[in-house]
Write a protein that holds these residues in place. Structure first.
Motif, PDB file in Angstrom:
ATOM      1  N   CYS A  79       0.838  -1.209   0.000  1.00 60.65           N
ATOM      2  CA  CYS A  79       0.000   0.000   0.000  1.00 60.65           C
ATOM      3  C   CYS A  79       0.869   1.255   0.000  1.00 60.65           C
ATOM      4  CB  CYS A  79      -0.900  -0.017   1.237  1.00 60.65           C
ATOM      5  SG  CYS A  79      -1.927   1.445   1.433  1.00 60.65           S
ATOM      6  N   ILE A  80       0.466   2.262  -0.782  1.00 64.06           N
ATOM      7  CA  ILE A  80       1.206   3.522  -0.807  1.00 64.06           C
ATOM      8  C   ILE A  80       0.537   4.589   0.061  1.00 64.06           C
ATOM      9  CG2 ILE A  80       2.286   3.091  -3.044  1.00 64.06           C
ATOM     10  CD1 ILE A  80       0.194   5.100  -4.224  1.00 64.06           C
ATOM     11  N   GLN A  81      -0.562   4.231   0.717  1.00 65.52           N
ATOM     12  CA  GLN A  81      -1.279   5.104   1.652  1.00 65.52           C
ATOM     13  C   GLN A  81      -1.808   6.383   1.001  1.00 65.52           C
ATOM     14  OE1 GLN A  81       0.483   5.500   5.549  1.00 65.52           O
ATOM     15  NE2 GLN A  81       1.453   3.510   5.375  1.00 65.52           N
ATOM     16  N   CYS A  82      -2.323   6.250  -0.211  1.00 63.87           N
ATOM     17  CA  CYS A  82      -2.843   7.431  -0.925  1.00 63.87           C
ATOM     18  C   CYS A  82      -4.247   7.813  -0.458  1.00 63.87           C
ATOM     19  CB  CYS A  82      -2.847   7.173  -2.424  1.00 63.87           C
ATOM     20  SG  CYS A  82      -4.007   5.891  -2.956  1.00 63.87           S
ATOM     21  N   GLY A  83      -4.996   6.860   0.108  1.00 66.29           N
ATOM     22  CA  GLY A  83      -6.336   7.154   0.606  1.00 66.29           C
ATOM     23  C   GLY A  83      -7.443   7.033  -0.420  1.00 66.29           C
ATOM     24  N   ALA A  84      -7.139   6.607  -1.631  1.00 66.44           N
ATOM     25  CA  ALA A  84      -8.174   6.496  -2.664  1.00 66.44           C
ATOM     26  C   ALA A  84      -9.294   5.550  -2.236  1.00 66.44           C
ATOM     27  CB  ALA A  84      -7.570   6.026  -3.989  1.00 66.44           C
ATOM     28  N   CYS A  85      -8.949   4.495  -1.544  1.00 62.87           N
ATOM     29  CA  CYS A  85      -9.972   3.535  -1.118  1.00 62.87           C
ATOM     30  C   CYS A  85     -10.937   4.150  -0.101  1.00 62.87           C
ATOM     31  CB  CYS A  85      -9.335   2.272  -0.566  1.00 62.87           C
ATOM     32  SG  CYS A  85      -8.162   2.516   0.777  1.00 62.87           S
ATOM     33  N   PHE A  86     -10.429   5.023   0.771  1.00 59.78           N
ATOM     34  CA  PHE A  86     -11.308   5.694   1.736  1.00 59.78           C
ATOM     35  C   PHE A  86     -12.261   6.649   1.036  1.00 59.78           C
ATOM     36  CE2 PHE A  86      -7.355   4.987   4.207  1.00 59.78           C
ATOM     37  CZ  PHE A  86      -7.858   4.028   5.059  1.00 59.78           C
ATOM     38  N   ASP A  87     -11.722   7.367   0.071  1.00 62.36           N
ATOM     39  CA  ASP A  87     -12.538   8.346  -0.656  1.00 62.36           C
ATOM     40  C   ASP A  87     -13.677   7.688  -1.423  1.00 62.36           C
ATOM     41  OD1 ASP A  87     -10.865  10.329   0.267  1.00 62.36           O
ATOM     42  OD2 ASP A  87      -9.674  10.423  -1.575  1.00 62.36           O
ATOM     43  N   ASN A  88     -13.493   6.449  -1.831  1.00 62.09           N
ATOM     44  CA  ASN A  88     -14.484   5.790  -2.679  1.00 62.09           C
ATOM     45  C   ASN A  88     -15.333   4.746  -1.966  1.00 62.09           C
ATOM     46  OD1 ASN A  88     -14.089   6.820  -5.552  1.00 62.09           O
ATOM     47  ND2 ASN A  88     -12.020   6.525  -4.803  1.00 62.09           N
ATOM     48  N   CYS A  89     -15.020   4.435  -0.721  1.00 62.86           N
ATOM     49  CA  CYS A  89     -15.808   3.443   0.015  1.00 62.86           C
ATOM     50  C   CYS A  89     -17.035   4.112   0.622  1.00 62.86           C
ATOM     51  CB  CYS A  89     -14.971   2.801   1.117  1.00 62.86           C
ATOM     52  SG  CYS A  89     -15.887   1.563   2.052  1.00 62.86           S
ATOM     53  N   MET A  90     -18.206   3.606   0.260  1.00 66.15           N
ATOM     54  CA  MET A  90     -19.460   4.156   0.790  1.00 66.15           C
ATOM     55  C   MET A  90     -19.929   3.398   2.025  1.00 66.15           C
ATOM     56  SD  MET A  90     -21.213   4.518  -2.959  1.00 66.15           S
ATOM     57  CE  MET A  90     -22.817   4.993  -2.337  1.00 66.15           C
ATOM     58  N   HIS A  91     -19.166   2.379   2.438  1.00 64.94           N
ATOM     59  CA  HIS A  91     -19.624   1.505   3.514  1.00 64.94           C
ATOM     60  C   HIS A  91     -18.831   1.652   4.806  1.00 64.94           C
ATOM     61  CE1 HIS A  91     -21.825  -0.367   0.271  1.00 64.94           C
ATOM     62  NE2 HIS A  91     -20.696  -0.545  -0.383  1.00 64.94           N
ATOM     63  N   GLY A  92     -17.788   2.490   4.780  1.00 65.75           N
ATOM     64  CA  GLY A  92     -16.941   2.610   5.971  1.00 65.75           C
ATOM     65  C   GLY A  92     -16.207   1.324   6.293  1.00 65.75           C
ATOM     66  N   ALA A  93     -15.890   0.551   5.259  1.00 62.29           N
ATOM     67  CA  ALA A  93     -15.279  -0.757   5.462  1.00 62.29           C
ATOM     68  C   ALA A  93     -13.799  -0.683   5.822  1.00 62.29           C
ATOM     69  CB  ALA A  93     -15.451  -1.611   4.201  1.00 62.29           C
ATOM     70  N   ARG A  94     -13.182   0.455   5.554  1.00 64.19           N
ATOM     71  CA  ARG A  94     -11.770   0.611   5.874  1.00 64.19           C
ATOM     72  C   ARG A  94     -11.578   1.807   6.793  1.00 64.19           C
ATOM     73  NH1 ARG A  94      -8.177  -0.674   0.430  1.00 64.19           N
ATOM     74  NH2 ARG A  94      -8.863  -2.825   0.272  1.00 64.19           N
ATOM     75  N   ASP A  95     -10.538   1.715   7.593  1.00 63.65           N
ATOM     76  CA  ASP A  95     -10.168   2.830   8.447  1.00 63.65           C
ATOM     77  C   ASP A  95      -8.649   2.963   8.368  1.00 63.65           C
ATOM     78  OD1 ASP A  95     -10.427   4.944  10.159  1.00 63.65           O
ATOM     79  OD2 ASP A  95     -10.819   3.758  11.942  1.00 63.65           O
ATOM     80  N   PHE A  96      -8.112   4.052   8.865  1.00 64.07           N
ATOM     81  CA  PHE A  96      -6.680   4.275   8.827  1.00 64.07           C
ATOM     82  C   PHE A  96      -6.212   4.724  10.194  1.00 64.07           C
ATOM     83  CE2 PHE A  96      -8.636   8.332   7.899  1.00 64.07           C
ATOM     84  CZ  PHE A  96      -7.882   9.243   8.605  1.00 64.07           C
ATOM     85  N   GLU A  97      -4.921   4.562  10.421  1.00 64.76           N
ATOM     86  CA  GLU A  97      -4.318   5.006  11.672  1.00 64.76           C
ATOM     87  C   GLU A  97      -3.571   6.309  11.430  1.00 64.76           C
ATOM     88  OE1 GLU A  97      -1.826   2.093  13.497  1.00 64.76           O
ATOM     89  OE2 GLU A  97      -3.360   0.534  13.390  1.00 64.76           O
ATOM     90  N   ASP A  98      -3.745   7.228  12.337  1.00 67.68           N
ATOM     91  CA  ASP A  98      -2.893   8.408  12.375  1.00 67.68           C
ATOM     92  C   ASP A  98      -2.429   8.555  13.817  1.00 67.68           C
ATOM     93  OD1 ASP A  98      -4.994   9.571  13.781  1.00 67.68           O
ATOM     94  OD2 ASP A  98      -5.224  11.269  12.444  1.00 67.68           O
ATOM     95  N   ASP A  99      -1.946   9.719  14.180  1.00 65.93           N
ATOM     96  CA  ASP A  99      -1.360   9.893  15.511  1.00 65.93           C
ATOM     97  C   ASP A  99      -2.241  10.693  16.468  1.00 65.93           C
ATOM     98  OD1 ASP A  99       1.081   8.567  14.728  1.00 65.93           O
ATOM     99  OD2 ASP A  99       1.576  10.367  13.588  1.00 65.93           O
ATOM    100  N   THR A 100      -3.523  10.853  16.149  1.00 67.89           N
ATOM    101  CA  THR A 100      -4.401  11.696  16.956  1.00 67.89           C
ATOM    102  C   THR A 100      -4.489  11.226  18.405  1.00 67.89           C
ATOM    103  OG1 THR A 100      -5.692  12.282  15.007  1.00 67.89           O
ATOM    104  CG2 THR A 100      -6.722  12.664  17.135  1.00 67.89           C
ATOM    105  N   GLU A 101      -4.758   9.937  18.597  1.00 65.05           N
ATOM    106  CA  GLU A 101      -4.964   9.437  19.963  1.00 65.05           C
ATOM    107  C   GLU A 101      -3.718   9.596  20.828  1.00 65.05           C
ATOM    108  OE1 GLU A 101      -6.815   5.594  20.348  1.00 65.05           O
ATOM    109  OE2 GLU A 101      -8.150   6.024  18.649  1.00 65.05           O
ATOM    110  N   VAL A 102      -2.564   9.218  20.300  1.00 65.41           N
ATOM    111  CA  VAL A 102      -1.335   9.314  21.098  1.00 65.41           C
ATOM    112  C   VAL A 102      -0.971  10.777  21.346  1.00 65.41           C
ATOM    113  CG1 VAL A 102       0.288   9.118  19.146  1.00 65.41           C
ATOM    114  CG2 VAL A 102       0.993   8.387  21.410  1.00 65.41           C
ATOM    115  N   PHE A 103      -1.200  11.645  20.358  1.00 60.40           N
ATOM    116  CA  PHE A 103      -0.946  13.079  20.539  1.00 60.40           C
ATOM    117  C   PHE A 103      -1.819  13.641  21.658  1.00 60.40           C
ATOM    118  CE2 PHE A 103      -2.959  17.179  19.228  1.00 60.40           C
ATOM    119  CZ  PHE A 103      -1.984  18.020  19.752  1.00 60.40           C
TER     120      PHE A 103
END
Length: 198
Positions: A30-54
């Motif tokens: 995966c190159i982590q471009c986010g195209a799959c998130f932009d096109n998924c209408m079902h919320g089937a995928r999620d991603f990790e960022d650093d919000t919680e630890v920050f």
């Protein structure tokens, strides 16, 4: 649900691993471009960022300043002041716009092109593109302009010239910026990538 929109929009088909109707993601491919998130209408995928630890470290009293992508105000024109106020109330020291880093990057690109006379180069602000080139088109690596993104230009300026002591956090629209933040070549100038969405 087996709609396969994520596969149809992925620029790297090998990043999708089919198992029956379920599609998993190969972290290595995966190159982590986010195209799959932009096109998924079902919320089937999620991603990790650093919000919680920050937020956890901020609430525990650790000192941070935030550098913010200019798109934040455009995306949240009514809410951005309230969000900035909330972050300050939690203990954020300063909030800086990355637009200054964009000015630095623009100056550096113009200077580089004038000095080298090179043409047909690829700019580097997008970590997903850099990741794609490094993994799938390594012959293009010499075409990447050897200059920092606006985020990194801002961070370097703050740390080197303004002597900012606290860790920097990037408030960003991009999930792939986490790649740049964690890349050994960026020197740890930015500690976390916190996305608008999270």
């Amino acid at each position: 649900v087996g709609c396969n929109k994520c596969i149809r929009t992925c620029p790297v088909l090998a990043a999708n691993i089919a198992s029956g109707e379920k599609i998993d993601v190969s972290e290595e491919m995966c190159i982590q471009c986010g195209a799959c998130f932009d096109n998924c209408m079902h919320g089937a995928r999620d991603f990790e960022d650093d919000t919680e630890v920050f937020l956890k470290e901020l609430r525990a009293g650790k000192s941070f300043s935030i550098i913010v992508a200019p798109a934040f105000i455009a995306n949240y024109p009514q809410e951005y002041k309230r969000i900035y106020g909330y972050l300050k109330s939690l203990g954020v020291s300063h909030i800086y716009s990355v637009s200054y880093g964009a000015d630095i990057t623009t100056w550096a690109y113009i200077s580089y092109l004038k000095e080298t006379g090179k043409q047909g180069l690829i700019s580097q602000p997008c970590p997903a593109i850099v990741n794609y080139i490094e993994k799938y088109q390594p012959e293009l690596i010499p075409m990447l302009v050897p200059l920092h993104s606006p985020m990194m230009a801002e961070a370097v300026y703050l740390k080197k010239y303004e002597k900012t002591k606290e860790d920097l956090v990037f408030l960003s629209p991009c999930i792939a910026k986490r790649l740049e933040v964690n890349d050994k070549n960026t020197g740890g100038y930015v500690k976390y990538n916190v996305t608008f969405k999270k």
